[in-house]
Motif scaffolding. Sequence first.
Motif, PDB file in Angstrom:
ATOM      1  N   GLU A   1      -2.001  -1.071   7.728  1.00  0.00           N
ATOM      2  CA  GLU A   1      -1.225  -2.305   7.727  1.00  0.00           C
ATOM      3  C   GLU A   1       0.202  -1.978   8.163  1.00  0.00           C
ATOM      4  OE1 GLU A   1      -0.570  -6.127   4.785  1.00  0.00           O
ATOM      5  OE2 GLU A   1      -0.873  -4.159   3.890  1.00  0.00           O
TER       6      GLU A   1
ATOM      7  N   ARG B   1      -1.451   3.498   4.403  1.00  0.00           N
ATOM      8  CA  ARG B   1      -2.766   4.141   4.516  1.00  0.00           C
ATOM      9  C   ARG B   1      -3.892   3.162   4.813  1.00  0.00           C
ATOM     10  NH1 ARG B   1      -2.320   9.372   3.514  1.00  0.00           N
ATOM     11  NH2 ARG B   1      -0.778  10.032   1.990  1.00  0.00           N
ATOM     12  N   ASP B   2      -3.638   1.859   4.623  1.00  0.00           N
ATOM     13  CA  ASP B   2      -4.666   0.849   4.888  1.00  0.00           C
ATOM     14  C   ASP B   2      -4.510   0.235   6.275  1.00  0.00           C
ATOM     15  OD1 ASP B   2      -5.470   1.253   2.185  1.00  0.00           O
ATOM     16  OD2 ASP B   2      -3.861  -0.089   1.542  1.00  0.00           O
TER      17      ASP B   2
ATOM     18  N   GLY C   1       0.821  -1.219   0.000  1.00  0.00           N
ATOM     19  CA  GLY C   1       0.000   0.000   0.000  1.00  0.00           C
ATOM     20  C   GLY C   1       0.849   1.261   0.000  1.00  0.00           C
TER      21      GLY C   1
ATOM     22  N   LYS D   1      -2.419  -6.498   9.740  1.00  0.00           N
ATOM     23  CA  LYS D   1      -3.431  -5.501   9.385  1.00  0.00           C
ATOM     24  C   LYS D   1      -4.302  -5.255  10.596  1.00  0.00           C
ATOM     25  CE  LYS D   1      -6.625  -4.198   5.731  1.00  0.00           C
ATOM     26  NZ  LYS D   1      -6.695  -2.779   6.033  1.00  0.00           N
TER      27      LYS D   1
END
Length: 313
Positions: A130, A127-128, A108, A146
Amino acid sequence: MEETIPFKNLHSREYQGHKKKVHSVAWNCTGTKLASGSVDQTARVWLIEPHGHGKIKDIELKGHTDSVDQLCWDPKHTDLIATASGDKTVRLWDARSGKCSQQAELSGENINITYRPDGTHVAVGNRDDELTILDVRKFKPIHRRKFNYEVNEIAWNMTGEMFLLTTGNGTVEVLAYPSLRPLDTVVAHTAGCYCIAIDPKGRYFAVGSADSLVSLWDISEMLCVRTFTKLEWPVRTISFNHTGDYIASASEDLFVDISNVHTGRSLHQIPCKAAMNSVEWNPKYNLLAYAGDDKTKYQTDEGVFRIFGFENP
């Protein structure tokens, strides 16, 4: 400990080189070099003399294909630097040659990067929400995790046995390292926690929040010692000085605040022309680098950062 530094007599110097705004500034372990990461897709390394004058030579680190959002130096090596970019890669550079020596393709857009204090591992956040841990030698992922909450900034404690994450829920999640087993949830603020800094003496950590407060925590007890209340906007960036006596914090307020860690008293404000993205104290001297959204009079990015703490302009 009362203030002994005559902050009001000290000056800032400006460093120009980037074509777009600077997102991140970081000093190497000896405090002799400063790196800056920019939206212009480059990082630059500047040789800074604490008592020097004159034009500073800089070297450009080119290769990323998106904004360089954060960078950090190897804590054990004066010339190795890691950069995290929106282009999904993390790169390791040699600051002497300007060459990229290692590269890892992650899943990501990377926004956070930090070294473990012993220099063996690098943690990267995207940004996710993770987290990826890379082994520095092989530059390969050894852990991936995550999270089901917003992760904003990440840090190891001084021993590298504890890993701290600030979250959008106003908490600091404390994980054991390397197992990443949850140890504690510190309910720190009423709004999201954005940034975190570890006191170089290992006693405290500080958290900056969307509620405009900075809180100081005893790391062994996980108890709040005091809060710093000078800023009025969400706190974007914080840093302890090398002795652990001063803390700098900044936001969209048009100043960088310097407060006394032990009393909570605000000692000095460095005026700014824009919202700040990154503040970092030098690990050896009372020099504070800071960078923000500065614009020219034509409303284009100025691409500058500044260093405060010089005895003459």
